[in-house]
Design an enzyme around this catalytic site. Structure first.
Site, PDB file in Angstrom:
ATOM      1  N   ASP A 142       0.190   5.425   0.555  1.00 12.15           N
ATOM      2  CA  ASP A 142      -0.815   6.218   1.090  1.00 12.15           C
ATOM      3  C   ASP A 142      -0.621   7.799   1.092  1.00 12.15           C
ATOM      4  O   ASP A 142       0.452   8.207   1.425  1.00 12.15           O
ATOM      5  CB  ASP A 142      -1.091   5.891   2.551  1.00 12.15           C
ATOM      6  CG  ASP A 142      -1.739   4.548   2.702  1.00 12.15           C
ATOM      7  OD1 ASP A 142      -2.519   4.063   2.023  1.00 12.15           O
ATOM      8  OD2 ASP A 142      -1.507   4.119   4.081  1.00 12.15           O
ATOM      9  N   GLU A 160      -3.027  10.417   3.243  1.00 12.00           N
ATOM     10  CA  GLU A 160      -4.135  10.439   4.020  1.00 12.00           C
ATOM     11  C   GLU A 160      -3.900  12.018   4.597  1.00 12.00           C
ATOM     12  O   GLU A 160      -3.176  12.498   5.101  1.00 12.00           O
ATOM     13  CB  GLU A 160      -3.972   9.578   5.151  1.00 12.00           C
ATOM     14  CG  GLU A 160      -4.357   8.115   4.768  1.00 12.00           C
ATOM     15  CD  GLU A 160      -4.353   7.044   5.917  1.00 12.00           C
ATOM     16  OE1 GLU A 160      -4.801   6.276   5.762  1.00 12.00           O
ATOM     17  OE2 GLU A 160      -3.368   7.245   6.917  1.00 12.00           O
ATOM     18  N   GLU A 185       0.781  -1.167  -0.146  1.00  8.91           N
ATOM     19  CA  GLU A 185      -0.088   0.021  -0.021  1.00  8.91           C
ATOM     20  C   GLU A 185       0.930   1.106   0.154  1.00  8.91           C
ATOM     21  O   GLU A 185       1.908   1.416   0.728  1.00  8.91           O
ATOM     22  CB  GLU A 185      -0.614   0.268   1.470  1.00  8.91           C
ATOM     23  CG  GLU A 185      -1.933   1.064   1.356  1.00  8.91           C
ATOM     24  CD  GLU A 185      -2.787   0.879   2.380  1.00  8.91           C
ATOM     25  OE1 GLU A 185      -3.600   1.926   2.999  1.00  8.91           O
ATOM     26  OE2 GLU A 185      -3.351  -0.237   3.019  1.00  8.91           O
TER      27      GLU A 185
END
Length: 286
Positions: A107, A109, A105
């Protein structure tokens, strides 16, 4: 079949075919060409003839979407505008994620806040290992206008950009035992209740509904279904795999260093309470 503009990779007869498609601006690409809603359907609304997506969070639900295809390398850009109200506990996310038994993953955010400055947290998971959080204070208000967020991913490095300014590098150091994302990944976006990510600060539901906006649904990447064929997505004919993308150029490196000095507020590499011994990749990712 999804229509991927700019470059499209086709896995056919064990060869990588490069298809150059007519250029189209990101604003001209419909969400439905390359993406679909995965949850919170009644909290997602297409605007401007399908070229803009509004996600809503209230006490009943948030919403999320993902790409129809999975990818093994590429340059992934999304334009976002995050909720403008008092939004502690509200998380807007744009990321790549695998759907395999091995969790990879990458990210972006956006952690909700009660006004400027706003915090952007990034993370990299590879081979089921995460815990690589970094946080920066954004130098603009991300609630007013759209800004571009890009993940460049090839076999040598992952670079995260904000408005074309590099804010983070994660080098492929498999040779020293550092795992590196290599699973096929979907492009994903969401708006959700992230109270736990905000240190337990509860959401002020009196401010609801919260709304985030996404634009730019072009995909410039190499579709990949089977991890065992990942070398096909490292083909040097794909522009993001060319040698000049194996590392930052001098100007980009200077921008990265300047940005980290001025806006970096947390780096797992310097958190001795979590990591008494610095993770080995930290030596290479500055």
């Amino acid at each position: 079949m999804a229509n991927y503009f700019t470059l499209q990779c086709l896995l056919l007869a064990s060869f990588l075919l490069i298809v150059t498609c007519p250029h189209e601006g990101s604003a001209a690409v419909s969400f439905n060409d390359n993406y679909y809603i995965t949850w919170g359907n009644n909290h997602a609304q297409l605007l401007n003839q399908g070229t803009e997506l509004q996600l809503t969070l209230d006490q009943t639900s948030g919403a999320g979407f993902e790409s129809k295809a999975m990818f093994g390398s590429g340059s992934f850009t999304m334009r976002l505008k995050i909720p403008a109200k008092k939004s502690s506990g509200v998380v807007t996310a744009f990321y790549l994620i695998s759907k395999t038994a091995i969790h990879d993953e990458i990210d972006f955010e956006f952690l909700g806040h009660n006004g400027a400055p706003y915090t952007l947290q990034t993370n990299v998971f590879s081979n089921n290992v995460g815990g690589r959080e970094q946080k920066i204070r954004l130098w603009f208000d991300p609630t007013i206008d759209y800004h571009s967020y890009t993940i460049l991913w090839n076999s040598h490095q992952i670079v995260l950009f904000v408005d074309n300014i590099p804010i983070r590098v994660f080098k492929n150091k498999a040779d020293i035992g550092v795992s590196y994302p290599s699973q096929p990944m979907h492009v994903t976006g969401s708006l959700w209740n992230g109270t736990w990510a905000a240190g337990g600060i509860p959401i002020e539901w009196s401010q609801a509904p919260f709304q985030a906006y996404f634009q730019g649904f072009t995909v410039t990447a190499c579709p990949l279904q089977d991890y065992r064929q990942r070398q096909l997505c490292y083909n040097p004919n794909l522009w993001w795999n060319r040698r000049n993308y194996w590392q930052l150029n001098r100007q980009q490196q200077a921008l990265l260093e300047r940005t980290r000095k001025s806006v970096l507020t947390y780096d797992y590499c310097t958190d001795k309470s979590r990591y008494p011994r610095q993770p080995p990749e930290c030596l290479y990712n500055q």
